[in-house]
Design an enzyme around this catalytic site. Structure first.
Site, PDB file in Angstrom:
ATOM      1  N   TYR A  70       0.985  -1.290  -0.136  1.00 23.76           N
ATOM      2  CA  TYR A  70       0.214  -0.012  -0.019  1.00 23.76           C
ATOM      3  C   TYR A  70       0.830   1.259  -0.217  1.00 23.76           C
ATOM      4  O   TYR A  70       0.426   2.196  -0.755  1.00 23.76           O
ATOM      5  CB  TYR A  70      -0.987  -0.155   1.205  1.00 23.76           C
ATOM      6  CG  TYR A  70      -2.210  -0.928   0.694  1.00 23.76           C
ATOM      7  CD1 TYR A  70      -3.307  -0.472   0.118  1.00 23.76           C
ATOM      8  CD2 TYR A  70      -2.191  -2.293   1.080  1.00 23.76           C
ATOM      9  CE1 TYR A  70      -4.136  -1.227  -0.696  1.00 23.76           C
ATOM     10  CE2 TYR A  70      -3.155  -3.045   0.639  1.00 23.76           C
ATOM     11  CZ  TYR A  70      -4.295  -2.594  -0.150  1.00 23.76           C
ATOM     12  OH  TYR A  70      -5.298  -3.434  -0.625  1.00 23.76           O
ATOM     13  N   ARG A  73       1.966   1.912  -3.568  1.00 24.48           N
ATOM     14  CA  ARG A  73       0.718   2.305  -4.311  1.00 24.48           C
ATOM     15  C   ARG A  73       0.563   3.921  -3.933  1.00 24.48           C
ATOM     16  O   ARG A  73       0.195   4.760  -4.610  1.00 24.48           O
ATOM     17  CB  ARG A  73      -0.632   1.539  -3.998  1.00 24.48           C
ATOM     18  CG  ARG A  73      -0.380   0.101  -4.973  1.00 24.48           C
ATOM     19  CD  ARG A  73      -1.749  -0.626  -4.492  1.00 24.48           C
ATOM     20  NE  ARG A  73      -2.868  -0.112  -4.849  1.00 24.48           N
ATOM     21  CZ  ARG A  73      -4.231  -0.661  -4.719  1.00 24.48           C
ATOM     22  NH1 ARG A  73      -4.227  -1.903  -3.936  1.00 24.48           N
ATOM     23  NH2 ARG A  73      -5.176  -0.374  -5.382  1.00 24.48           N
ATOM     24  N   GLN A 105     -15.110   2.761  -7.448  1.00 31.11           N
ATOM     25  CA  GLN A 105     -14.290   1.584  -6.601  1.00 31.11           C
ATOM     26  C   GLN A 105     -12.803   1.776  -6.453  1.00 31.11           C
ATOM     27  O   GLN A 105     -12.085   1.027  -5.896  1.00 31.11           O
ATOM     28  CB  GLN A 105     -14.546   0.244  -7.753  1.00 31.11           C
ATOM     29  CG  GLN A 105     -15.689  -0.081  -8.086  1.00 31.11           C
ATOM     30  CD  GLN A 105     -15.753  -1.222  -9.168  1.00 31.11           C
ATOM     31  OE1 GLN A 105     -15.479  -2.207  -8.912  1.00 31.11           O
ATOM     32  NE2 GLN A 105     -15.759  -0.533 -10.416  1.00 31.11           N
ATOM     33  N   HIS A 123     -14.581   0.838  -2.066  1.00 29.73           N
ATOM     34  CA  HIS A 123     -13.641  -0.021  -1.657  1.00 29.73           C
ATOM     35  C   HIS A 123     -12.701   0.776  -0.694  1.00 29.73           C
ATOM     36  O   HIS A 123     -11.592   0.242  -0.471  1.00 29.73           O
ATOM     37  CB  HIS A 123     -12.844  -0.463  -2.893  1.00 29.73           C
ATOM     38  CG  HIS A 123     -14.001  -1.489  -3.656  1.00 29.73           C
ATOM     39  ND1 HIS A 123     -13.344  -1.801  -4.879  1.00 29.73           N
ATOM     40  CD2 HIS A 123     -15.207  -1.906  -3.221  1.00 29.73           C
ATOM     41  CE1 HIS A 123     -14.492  -2.695  -5.228  1.00 29.73           C
ATOM     42  NE2 HIS A 123     -15.319  -2.909  -4.597  1.00 29.73           N
TER      43      HIS A 123
END
Ligand code: OAD
Length: 247
Positions: A70, A73, A105, A123
């Site tokens: 993460y 990202r 999303q 999400h």
């Protein structure tokens, strides 16, 4: 008449009337900003195994590995800008006000960066964290979180609890109230716009057919269209087609 013209007319009719526009977006809308999608060429799930990185079991086994993913990202998305597709939707919202809502999303925050006010993140978000014990949600942009213990596994400064990304992982349900709102907006809209999603992941993938069954005009924007129940298909990149559709 070509689909773009007819789709524009459907949107124009909503603008002139009192109807609602509900938008569902997926990774494709952010592709032209430089965010990788999941399933296409160069997609995240082509290079990484989702079950090792985006499940509760993966986090329980190796939180550092999941946080590394993460963090990677977050670093990738941080410098990126919204593209003309995001901006066209923000401009459409300027005209429709609270008669329009985006259910995304995506966890990248680019709709909000483009100025959209009514965005629901099905999400979760790359930019929020959640306490493993308390369930408390922290906004990572406004509360700089000290990292203790492992360098990349953040903990709450007050309680010491471990924090996880505030995202939905495989095997986890969506927030039920949020999903219910998405369904209500889908059933109640005049135009349902579905952009940049491969329609592989439920329950989001069930929304376009739900809208169609409820009588909405369903417009899909995607170079590789995939949704069912679609009235007008606009096959191409959303950064080019959404400005034409929404202007
Ligand atoms: P996918 O990667 O499955 O699909 C991306 C879609 O975007 C494809 O249909 C592409 O054809 C389309 N696309 C590519 N470039 C585009 C462009 N320039 N303009 C418009 N469309 C374009 O991504 P999602 O459908 O969003 O969930 O994936 C759904 C969920 O699966 C994600 O939210 C994520 C993933 O696993 C979780 O992590 C829970």
């Amino acid at each position: 008449m070509e689909p773009m013209k007819r789709a524009r007319e459907a949107l124009r009719a909503v603008k002139a009337g009192e109807g609602i526009v509900t938008v569902l977006t997926g990774a494709g809308i952010s592709a032209e900003s430089g965010v990788p999608t999941f399933r296409g060429a160069g997609g995240l799930w082509r290079e990484h195994r989702a079950q090792d990185l985006a499940t509760p079991e993966a986090f329980a086994k190796d939180p550092q590995l999941v946080w590394d993913f993460y963090e990677m990202r977050r670093e990738l998305v941080q410098p990126l800008e919204p593209n003309p597709g995001h901006r066209a939707l923000a401009a459409l919202e300027q005209q429709l006000g609270d008669r329009m809502r985006i259910f995304t999303q995506n966890i990248d925050g680019l709709h909000q960066a483009a100025g959209s006010q009514h965005v629901e993140e099905l999400h979760g978000s790359l930019w929020r964290l959640r306490g493993m014990d308390s369930g408390r949600v922290f906004d990572d942009r406004t509360i700089p979180l000290p990292r203790s213990g492992d360098p990349l596994v953040p903990r709450c400064q007050e309680s010491g609890e471990m924090l996880r990304p505030h995202v939905v992982w495989f095997g986890e349900p969506l927030d039920s109230e949020l999903l219910h709102r998405a369904q209500l907006w889908t059933e109640g809209c005049e135009v349902f716009l579905i952009v940049g999603t491969s329609s592989n992941v439920y329950p989001a993938a069930g929304l376009a057919p739900l809208a169609a069954n409820a009588g909405a005009t369903v417009i899909e924007v995607n170079p590789d269209p995939a949704a069912s129940g679609v009235t007008f298909t606009l096959a191409g990149p959303s950064g080019e087609l959404l400005p034409k559709l929404c202007e």
